[in-house]
Design a protein around this motif. Structure first.
Motif, PDB file in Angstrom:
ATOM      1  N   ASP A  37      94.928  63.124  -6.501  1.00 38.05           N
ATOM      2  CA  ASP A  37      93.718  63.739  -5.989  1.00 38.05           C
ATOM      3  C   ASP A  37      92.765  62.684  -5.435  1.00 38.05           C
ATOM      4  O   ASP A  37      91.578  62.683  -5.726  1.00 38.05           O
ATOM      5  CB  ASP A  37      93.061  64.553  -7.109  1.00 38.05           C
TER       6      ASP A  37
ATOM      7  N   PHE B 252      84.691  69.544  -6.903  1.00 37.62           N
ATOM      8  CA  PHE B 252      83.781  68.803  -6.032  1.00 37.62           C
ATOM      9  C   PHE B 252      82.402  68.742  -6.675  1.00 37.62           C
ATOM     10  O   PHE B 252      81.860  69.734  -7.123  1.00 37.62           O
ATOM     11  CB  PHE B 252      83.703  69.482  -4.667  1.00 37.62           C
TER      12      PHE B 252
ATOM     13  N   TRP C  97      84.205  61.913   0.451  1.00 36.38           N
ATOM     14  CA  TRP C  97      83.850  62.701   1.636  1.00 36.38           C
ATOM     15  C   TRP C  97      82.687  62.078   2.405  1.00 36.38           C
ATOM     16  O   TRP C  97      82.674  62.109   3.642  1.00 36.38           O
ATOM     17  CB  TRP C  97      83.543  64.139   1.254  1.00 36.38           C
TER      18      TRP C  97
ATOM     19  N   HIS D 128      88.885  63.147  -3.130  1.00 32.07           N
ATOM     20  CA  HIS D 128      88.260  64.460  -3.129  1.00 32.07           C
ATOM     21  C   HIS D 128      87.014  64.441  -4.012  1.00 32.07           C
ATOM     22  O   HIS D 128      86.902  65.180  -4.980  1.00 32.07           O
ATOM     23  CB  HIS D 128      89.247  65.534  -3.586  1.00 32.07           C
ATOM     24  N   THR D 129      86.079  63.559  -3.653  1.00 27.66           N
ATOM     25  CA  THR D 129      84.843  63.385  -4.400  1.00 27.66           C
ATOM     26  C   THR D 129      83.702  63.291  -3.399  1.00 27.66           C
ATOM     27  O   THR D 129      83.923  63.156  -2.188  1.00 27.66           O
ATOM     28  CB  THR D 129      84.876  62.094  -5.240  1.00 27.66           C
TER      29      THR D 129
END
Length: 110
Positions: A7, A75, A15, A10-11
């Motif tokens: 993963d 998120f 981003w 995806h923070t």
């Protein structure tokens, strides 16, 4: 069902860094096709993208390397342990944070 185990990115930190890097890439591209200051502005934005992502990671809006801990999924989840640094994290080491391997703490306590 996702096959991703790590993963990565995806923070909020991932981003935000990506968004600034896209703007920097667009500016460099415009500089290549004729907009004079585009190459310089775009290059500065690309450097800023790295610094934004790193700064947010150190502020707890990133994640440690490897598999994302269950408590940090989703998120906007903030990592409260980032102040001490993440073990085996290059970015944390660059900031002078060493981090404590949680496995060592658990193994040492038993």
């Amino acid at each position: 069902m996702s096959g991703a185990h790590h993963d990565e990115g995806h923070t909020v930190a991932g981003w935000a860094g990506f968004a600034v890097a896209v703007l920097g890439s667009l500016a460099v591209g415009l500089g290549v096709v004729g907009w004079g200051p585009g190459v310089w502005i775009g290059s500065a934005l690309l450097v800023a993208a790295v610094l934004v992502a790193w700064g947010l990671h150190l502020a707890g809006w990133g994640k440690p390397p490897g598999v994302r801990p269950v408590g940090l999924r989703g998120f906007g989840a903030r990592d409260r342990s980032a102040r001490e640094g993440h073990p085996d994290c290059f970015g944390c080491r660059m900031a002078g944070r060493r981090g404590v391997d949680r496995r060592e703490v658990v193994d040492g306590a038993s």
